[in-house]
Design a protein around this motif. Sequence first.
Motif, short mmCIF file in Angstrom:
data_model
loop_
_atom_site.label_atom_id
_atom_site.label_comp_id
_atom_site.label_asym_id
_atom_site.label_seq_id
_atom_site.Cartn_x
_atom_site.Cartn_y
_atom_site.Cartn_z
N ASP A 1 0.82 -1.23 0.00
CA ASP A 1 0.00 0.00 0.00
C ASP A 1 0.85 1.28 0.00
N ALA B 1 0.53 -7.61 -2.10
CA ALA B 1 -0.84 -7.16 -1.82
C ALA B 1 -1.31 -7.79 -0.52
N THR C 1 -4.35 -0.92 8.42
CA THR C 1 -5.79 -0.67 8.40
C THR C 1 -6.21 -0.14 7.03
N GLU C 2 -7.49 -0.28 6.73
CA GLU C 2 -8.07 0.15 5.44
C GLU C 2 -7.35 -0.46 4.27
N CYS C 3 -6.95 -1.73 4.43
CA CYS C 3 -6.24 -2.43 3.36
C CYS C 3 -7.21 -2.75 2.22
N GLY C 4 -6.73 -2.63 1.00
CA GLY C 4 -7.55 -2.97 -0.16
C GLY C 4 -8.04 -4.41 -0.12
N MET C 5 -7.32 -5.29 0.61
CA MET C 5 -7.72 -6.69 0.70
C MET C 5 -9.00 -6.86 1.51
N MET C 6 -9.47 -5.79 2.15
CA MET C 6 -10.72 -5.89 2.91
C MET C 6 -11.87 -5.19 2.19
N THR C 7 -11.64 -4.71 0.96
CA THR C 7 -12.70 -3.96 0.26
C THR C 7 -13.65 -4.85 -0.51
N ALA C 8 -13.27 -6.11 -0.72
CA ALA C 8 -14.15 -7.03 -1.44
C ALA C 8 -13.76 -8.46 -1.10
N PHE D 1 -8.94 -10.63 3.06
CA PHE D 1 -9.19 -11.00 4.46
C PHE D 1 -10.24 -10.07 5.06
#
Lengths: 198, 198, 198, 198, 198, 198, 198, 198
Positions: free
Chosen positions: G37, G59, G89-96, G138
């Motif tokens: 990130d 990623a 926090t606010e990792c792209g891996m948690m957006t979908a 995740f």
Amino acid sequence: MLHQKVDQDLSDRKNWALRRQLGIPNNKRLWVLACMDERLPVEKALGIGEGDAHIFRNAGGVVTDDAIRSAMLTTHLFGTKEIIVINHTECGMMTASGEFISHFLEKKGINLDQTSIDPALPELKLSKGVFSKWIKTFVDVDETCVKQVELLRHSPLIPEDVVIHGYIWEVETMRLRSPHSRLSEKVNTAQAMSAKGL
Amino acid sequence: MLHQKVDQDLSDRKNWALRRQLGIPNNKRLWVLACMDERLPVEKALGIGEGDAHIFRNAGGVVTDDAIRSAMLTTHLFGTKEIIVINHTECGMMTASGEFISHFLEKKGINLDQTSIDPALPELKLSKGVFSKWIKTFVDVDETCVKQVELLRHSPLIPEDVVIHGYIWEVETMRLRSPHSRLSEKVNTAQAMSAKGL
Amino acid sequence: MLHQKVDQDLSDRKNWALRRQLGIPNNKRLWVLACMDERLPVEKALGIGEGDAHIFRNAGGVVTDDAIRSAMLTTHLFGTKEIIVINHTECGMMTASGEFISHFLEKKGINLDQTSIDPALPELKLSKGVFSKWIKTFVDVDETCVKQVELLRHSPLIPEDVVIHGYIWEVETMRLRSPHSRLSEKVNTAQAMSAKGL
Amino acid sequence: MLHQKVDQDLSDRKNWALRRQLGIPNNKRLWVLACMDERLPVEKALGIGEGDAHIFRNAGGVVTDDAIRSAMLTTHLFGTKEIIVINHTECGMMTASGEFISHFLEKKGINLDQTSIDPALPELKLSKGVFSKWIKTFVDVDETCVKQVELLRHSPLIPEDVVIHGYIWEVETMRLRSPHSRLSEKVNTAQAMSAKGL
Amino acid sequence: MLHQKVDQDLSDRKNWALRRQLGIPNNKRLWVLACMDERLPVEKALGIGEGDAHIFRNAGGVVTDDAIRSAMLTTHLFGTKEIIVINHTECGMMTASGEFISHFLEKKGINLDQTSIDPALPELKLSKGVFSKWIKTFVDVDETCVKQVELLRHSPLIPEDVVIHGYIWEVETMRLRSPHSRLSEKVNTAQAMSAKGL
Amino acid sequence: MLHQKVDQDLSDRKNWALRRQLGIPNNKRLWVLACMDERLPVEKALGIGEGDAHIFRNAGGVVTDDAIRSAMLTTHLFGTKEIIVINHTECGMMTASGEFISHFLEKKGINLDQTSIDPALPELKLSKGVFSKWIKTFVDVDETCVKQVELLRHSPLIPEDVVIHGYIWEVETMRLRSPHSRLSEKVNTAQAMSAKGL
Amino acid sequence: MLHQKVDQDLSDRKNWALRRQLGIPNNKRLWVLACMDERLPVEKALGIGEGDAHIFRNAGGVVTDDAIRSAMLTTHLFGTKEIIVINHTECGMMTASGEFISHFLEKKGINLDQTSIDPALPELKLSKGVFSKWIKTFVDVDETCVKQVELLRHSPLIPEDVVIHGYIWEVETMRLRSPHSRLSEKVNTAQAMSAKGL
Amino acid sequence: MLHQKVDQDLSDRKNWALRRQLGIPNNKRLWVLACMDERLPVEKALGIGEGDAHIFRNAGGVVTDDAIRSAMLTTHLFGTKEIIVINHTECGMMTASGEFISHFLEKKGINLDQTSIDPALPELKLSKGVFSKWIKTFVDVDETCVKQVELLRHSPLIPEDVVIHGYIWEVETMRLRSPHSRLSEKVNTAQAMSAKGL
């Protein structure tokens, strides 16, 4: 009292301005032979500054009679004990051969054999046909550096106990190296790195 | 896109490292002839920096065959259009006469007439008894500066359109002056200041 | 506790603002007599700063009754133990003779003999015809400096144990020198440098 | 070409060193009359620097014959057009009366009436019994400042068109004020602040 | 190992963010009572920074029930051991009397006796006709400062061993002073300076 | 002429020192209500500096009669047009209930109902049993901030056209946020991030 | 002599450029596994600089076969002794979710099951229908961090004595925290602060 | 009004912390594939900073399934439009062959064929005997760089319109170069410089 500090400052200033008359050598007792190239910042390369060294520079950073004259004066008369030679990569002395340059000048109308090489010293003579050699072009900067050190070490006009070393300034990295020690040759392939198990 | 900026940087770096092959002159198209003295910071004196000039330095900052060789190369082959000569006050070349130095060396056991003045070029010969003159000591820094400019202006090995000037570096003030223009002579007495009504 | 630090700061401030009432001398216990010239930065010349010295300046940096008055006060009442005199090269006091200036003023319509030289103290009288001398022009800055030191040393209004020295500020180099010690005289020719074998 | 830049620098240097001979005034065409006190940094107080003003300083920053002499020279001969007077709070000239100082000196064994007030100018005479007045102590710094401006404005030895102002330097705030304009008097009580409805 | 340094940083951060829960007092164990004026930089005045003190500020920097409440909390619950009061010159609380302000507000149509002085605490009551006094204007900053210290020292809601001092911030000098210690009063005249022999 | 620059500086200084008498408001025409906590650097939080705002601070940064008094003065008399409230996380006002603190103080031997809450204003009375409420502890910093803004907006003692906003200072991030806008709640899990396809 | 200092510099440079051939580990003997990130400045987060650590980033900052491969090489061959994992926090891996992304790619026309996941290594095979899992999205950053540390600790390809820790980088505070140690959860309400007497 | 400036700052902070949820790409819309070596400062090499790029780093800076996964996510989901690959000289991946490393690990007692290469994804399988190839050592950094760019350009998981370039970081000069463009090869001999007339 303040006048003591002022007097000390005046004494320091006098010792700087009258160094040669007072027999004060340069700070590092050092004479440098280096090329006149605009990409070779001699003081920065050696990590030295104002007052530290006598710096001789000519086309190529090569031994000439002028270099011998200057080295003779600094070592015999001005207290110098060490010599460092600095040649550099991509030197203009490697862009053409002496013969090429001689022809180039003759084509411009200069009669090389009749031209005085030192207008201030007509008694300095060059044998006929040696003009191209006098230009002192060279073909390999590492070999050239090693050779200049040798020439200085064996000159009878330079005291034997003067310590002499030579280095190459890499214009492509703006750093020094020892002759024949190119890091760039050892880092690009597994073979150059002597990879285990290759 | 970022790669365009990166590519521009790589191009700049290449143009620096391969200047001579690419025919790029130094920034100021300038060649300097200056003394090798440790109190003469050439770049600072002229207000120039890395990449700006080819800087030739020898004992005295005087015209020699090496100086002519180097000036010839920079002007004919490397794009240089201007020459600046810098001599300096309290030069070691004024601390003794050539004869004194010759005797000094002979007393150390050096046979001056049999010594090669350029170990790399035996074809460069000095007439007998000229060794003292070859040392190029001088007696007046202002006159010396004027004379070096003249010698360069008349050398057939330097193009006629090269612009040539000379200056004196005062080690006692760490500043430049023009030859024969010593401010220190005009400031100490009413007479020197041409006082009105004196 | 913080109030202790605050109280110490208040005490320091008080000691600065009430120095004369509290009998605190200046930091260096120094009185300076210097010229009022705009090219003479007194503090910089001596390497001193705020709080360090009482600095008297007039036209020329010469001894006058005002200088005696001020030196008398600082040495007898304010704790001063050292005096430094600073004259400078290219002083306006060397640009014309006193007579020339007197005529110049008279031509402007000023009646010099009837003009009060101190409008606040009519009791201060100048003998007739002494106006030109009162202007205190001088002809040699080195001699002037030596003389001012002598005048102060022998004044009965200045304690005998006060230590007094004098220096010249060179506006051409922006540096101090001792009187009669011009470095610029010793650096330009082999003769001035007493070259060996000349 | 580089020599043009170098020549310009040499010309600037000459114009600095030979200002008086070349008739160049100080930068601000300003003459300052200030006290010699160590807590009064004149340049900082006025926001000026090297080359900007002729700065006269004596004990008190008061008009004396020396001040008149110096002001006369700078305005008539050196191009000055403005005068600023700076007196300061807590001046040593307010720590004792002239009579007290005279007695103090006499008790040290100095015969005030027989002492030359200017050892370099015996022709400068003080009427008998005026020594205490000659010391020029004062009792109110604001009034003193206003008075010095008046004295200068009316001196026939200073051209009428010179612009003259006076200020007080507050050592307790290290800032300037106009005479009779103490901010500290207007800020401590409702009465001083002319509170509404008081 | 690096994780140890990282863990220490995390612990420091936790100790900062959870100070009240962890029972960590402010760095100087200090509570400040100061005016809300824009010209009073509290931290700069005291030479303190982030984390150093609890800073209470209101109109005037005067003791109120809110000040007592806040001081009570910091000393009894949050580890504070020292109190510093800062009032300042030219305070808005000295620009008008309470009566003047009351009339001013009434003329704007506000019914002072029917207005809740604390909309969040109706149980807080002001006796009739005391509104003007509640505004807490004052007439002398030095006396006000001394009085606030006294009020705090005698409050039963503040522990007896808390150390309490008061200072005046001078907006005209941007510096602190002790109450009744105006340097500006002691520096302008010989009388104020108690000149000898006056 | 230089005196014009000096006079301008004196005028600026006067306008600073006599702001209230001259009717000059603070630079931003701003009043701040903030907590007295040592971890809340009010000026830094708002990006303001010396001269910019009247800053009221008490335990909690809550509306009290003192806050109303101070806000009333700055808005009606000193030109203020905007109010910003700053509460902060981990406030000491959330570490215990009012009742707990009351008992704590009583156990130390303080008779809360008989203690004057404002020693300078006995006419300020608290109804019996309201001491705990008067301490103004709170349980949620976001709700507290919103409420303080409301209280100020509806106070008849503050002009209606004053613009009022409130923010939370996060001591754990040393940054501001709007009430009920914690970024930390939206970044740790896919659920909080409203992940697509979860 | 100067050449000794120059030689030392050349040796230092060689040791930097030929670190892997000479068997010199990175300064901290550290390998970092972190997310790619743009808001995660790895060196700043850990307080390290050039030469200090091998930094692996992908990623999510999650364990993959590539991470195992890289960790295996640095620990077994290059002297690394410590591993630090940084998720944020606010990792792209948690957006979908992985499924959502798979459908998204398929809708763009990509045949996920027939696409080589490593074009340089066809021998690396993914079981059918595992593409979504291979994306490694995740749902909770704290749990993810703890899990990555566990996975590394138990990998047979990493030596057992390597010390392994994990941290969360908070993009909302630009600071590190330990997993499950959110300061922001403990500071907003009295309840979170476990207020006494609540 | 100040609250407008504060609100803008809060909005900026939110846009930073919630970039992925708000669909904000990194500043340069750039993804970097680089080696994890401690001598490769990726941001400095590219002249970028915080927020500018997604930076993927592994052993070698080579294409792996993890690199493809990460590139796929940044280009398809996070707005990235450009890819830059950075390999470097003296890479650890050139110090030994894959076979040598496999034997080295086996001698330490690790059963390579039975070891899970991704402990978090057992469904990722390596064909038997491919472990050495999976280590991805290489023999020529220039060729490797060119090849990685090709692999990325042809991957169906990366959009076709993404712009892809590759560079070599020279640890011996701490600068970038394009593949197969070593300046160091063109500067040491007349032959390499294609000297005229050689």
